[in-house]
Enzyme design. Structure first.
Site, short mmCIF file in Angstrom:
data_model
loop_
_atom_site.label_atom_id
_atom_site.label_comp_id
_atom_site.label_asym_id
_atom_site.label_seq_id
_atom_site.Cartn_x
_atom_site.Cartn_y
_atom_site.Cartn_z
N GLN A 100 0.47 -1.50 -0.28
CA GLN A 100 0.30 -0.48 0.00
C GLN A 100 1.03 0.94 -0.03
O GLN A 100 2.18 1.16 0.16
CB GLN A 100 -1.02 -0.11 0.89
CG GLN A 100 -0.50 -0.15 2.22
CD GLN A 100 -1.04 -0.80 3.78
OE1 GLN A 100 -1.49 0.32 4.21
NE2 GLN A 100 -1.34 -1.75 3.55
N HIS A 102 -0.09 5.99 0.77
CA HIS A 102 -1.02 6.92 1.05
C HIS A 102 -0.28 7.99 0.65
O HIS A 102 0.41 8.36 0.07
CB HIS A 102 -0.52 6.97 2.53
CG HIS A 102 -0.31 6.17 3.45
ND1 HIS A 102 -1.70 5.05 4.07
CD2 HIS A 102 0.65 4.95 3.90
CE1 HIS A 102 -0.85 3.82 4.77
NE2 HIS A 102 0.27 3.61 5.20
N GLU A 137 4.02 7.17 8.44
CA GLU A 137 4.03 6.60 9.70
C GLU A 137 5.54 6.06 10.03
O GLU A 137 6.42 6.41 9.33
CB GLU A 137 3.02 5.15 9.85
CG GLU A 137 3.90 5.08 8.19
CD GLU A 137 2.30 3.74 7.70
OE1 GLU A 137 2.41 2.42 7.99
OE2 GLU A 137 1.40 4.20 7.60
N HIS A 262 4.54 -0.06 0.45
CA HIS A 262 5.15 -0.97 1.47
C HIS A 262 4.42 -1.80 1.95
O HIS A 262 3.02 -1.97 1.94
CB HIS A 262 5.47 0.39 2.88
CG HIS A 262 4.32 0.52 3.86
ND1 HIS A 262 3.84 2.11 2.64
CD2 HIS A 262 3.85 0.24 4.00
CE1 HIS A 262 3.12 2.71 3.54
NE2 HIS A 262 3.04 1.60 4.18
N ARG A 281 -4.32 0.36 -1.66
CA ARG A 281 -3.53 -0.46 -2.03
C ARG A 281 -3.36 -1.13 -3.42
O ARG A 281 -3.39 -0.71 -4.97
CB ARG A 281 -4.20 -2.13 -1.45
CG ARG A 281 -5.08 -1.55 -0.37
CD ARG A 281 -6.29 -2.13 -0.07
NE ARG A 281 -6.17 -2.31 1.77
CZ ARG A 281 -7.88 -1.52 2.54
NH1 ARG A 281 -7.58 -0.53 1.29
NH2 ARG A 281 -7.53 -1.20 3.57
#
Length: 402
Positions: A100, A102, A137, A262, A281
């Protein structure tokens, strides 16, 4: 709310989760009857932590709404519209998660507005953008942790393809060799993702058969074989050849920026992210893969992985370099005889004890709470100052000072 309080946190029982790591951490029956994939610490609207106050269990989400400045701090409350800007997790994977990426903030705002105009329900399975926020993240290993992160350099991808010997990908391989740059990588990956189904099946069958012959030579080839057993007709099978394969050791971490492919494959770690549900995804999933939207979001930045160790801060507070405005991750390494005293000016903090036994004292009110393995707590910004003593390893999430 102006006092330190213990948390009771929700767990997520996703199919890829471990049945033992989080139950062992929490002192619960192990192995569990079903997978326990994540422990969430925060104020996510769907699953907020419960705060234990005066023998009551109160939603952290509702407490923040009632007393945002006391809990978050005035500057954080103002900056993030009375919302906790991060979600803190323990993640335990027995099986691979999806590949996926972001979006960045601009992409998230545009995508969210576009899908609203299209009247796609927020809970629709084909909706990509659930909010207007980005989702950087950091993942920090609590045990050896296998992951995929970012594209390998084009030359390395070509070498691995040659080692395997996938004749059915010769055209794409030669194209990447002629243009071993970001544009060439984008063209190469786009061709794979939009490949006609019958040809994709032939390519994957050849790749898996060839990798079985050389699996002992490179962990990437072994992972191709392992992934094929779980997702036999999914292009994500090839991801260990295209993306950097990393095994984090305990205490090592890595940042995941916007636009970077990642996947977390196996292991357990602490995960800290900006509060968003936006996920695009790219494979290893039965869920929707929106190829065109994914290709728009990816940066196609290739390179080696920068593994992070915490910087040695003051008072046993070791901070990981995150360079994000929503969160900061620290490892508190408390040894016998140590005393960690907090600064008087801080934002909200959430902590979880991974090992050992310590005590945290509110220096303003004199309250003392125990921190043992699996214990988590919140320290509101309104708490004047605290001290931690004992012998323990604690991870802390906070909001950096602006």
């Amino acid at each position: 709310m102006k006092k330190i309080a213990l948390l009771d946190n929700p767990v997520r029982n996703y199919a890829w989760g471990s049945r033992s790591f989080i139950p062992d951490l929490l002192g619960e029956s192990s192995p569990a009857a079903e997978p326990v994939a994540e422990l969430w610490m925060g104020a996510h609207p769907t699953s907020p932590s419960m705060v234990l106050v005066n023998k009551e269990r109160l939603s952290l989400l509702e407490l923040i709404r009632e007393r945002p400045a006391d809990i978050l701090g005035e500057s954080v409350a103002k900056r993030y519209f009375n919302n906790l800007p991060f979600l803190f997790k323990v993640l335990a994977a027995a099986k691979p998660l999806s590949i996926q990426a972001h979006p960045n903030k601009d992409q998230a705002r545009e995508g969210f507005a576009r899908e609203n105009r299209q009247k796609i329900p927020l809970k629709a399975s084909h909706r990509n953008y659930k909010d207007e926020n980005h989702k950087p993240e950091i993942i920090c290993a609590l045990k050896p942790f296998w992951a995929l992160k970012g594209f390998r350099h084009a030359e390395e991808i070509i070498d691995l393809l040659d080692d395997i010997g996938i004749s059915s990908l010769e055209s794409e391989r030669n194209g990447l060799q002629k243009s071993p740059n970001r544009r060439g990588l984008q063209t190469f990956f786009s061709a794979l993702m939009m490949m006609e189904k019958a040809r994709r099946t032939r390519v994957l069958m050849e790749a898996v058969n060839q990798c079985k012959k050389v699996a002992h030579e490179n962990p990437a080839f072994e992972w191709v074989v392992r992934l094929s057993a779980a997702y036999p007709d999914d292009l994500g099978i090839l991801s260990p050849v295209l993306l950097n394969l990393v095994q984090l050791q305990k205490g090592e971490a890595m940042n995941i920026p916007a636009g970077e492919l990642h996947a977390y494959l196996e292991g357990a770690g602490i995960e800290l992210m900006a509060n968003s549900d936006n996920v695009l995804r790219g494979g290893l999933t039965p869920k929707q893969v929106d190829v065109q939207e994914l290709l728009k979001v990816l940066t196609f930045q290739a390179g080696k992985v920068n593994l992070l160790k915490p910087d040695q801060g003051a008072n046993c507070d070791r901070v990981y370099p995150t360079h994000t405005e929503e969160y900061s991750l620290s490892q508190l390494d408390i040894q016998e005889g140590d005393s960690l005293k907090s600064p008087k000016r801080r934002s909200v903090e959430i902590m979880i004890c991974l090992e050992g036994d310590a005590q945290i004292t509110d220096l303003g009110q004199g309250d003392v709470l125990s921190l043992r393995k699996g214990t988590s707590l919140i320290v509101p910004a309104a708490v004047e100052q605290y001290r931690i003593e004992g012998t323990a390893t604690i991870y802390k999430a906070s909001v950096p000072r602006s």
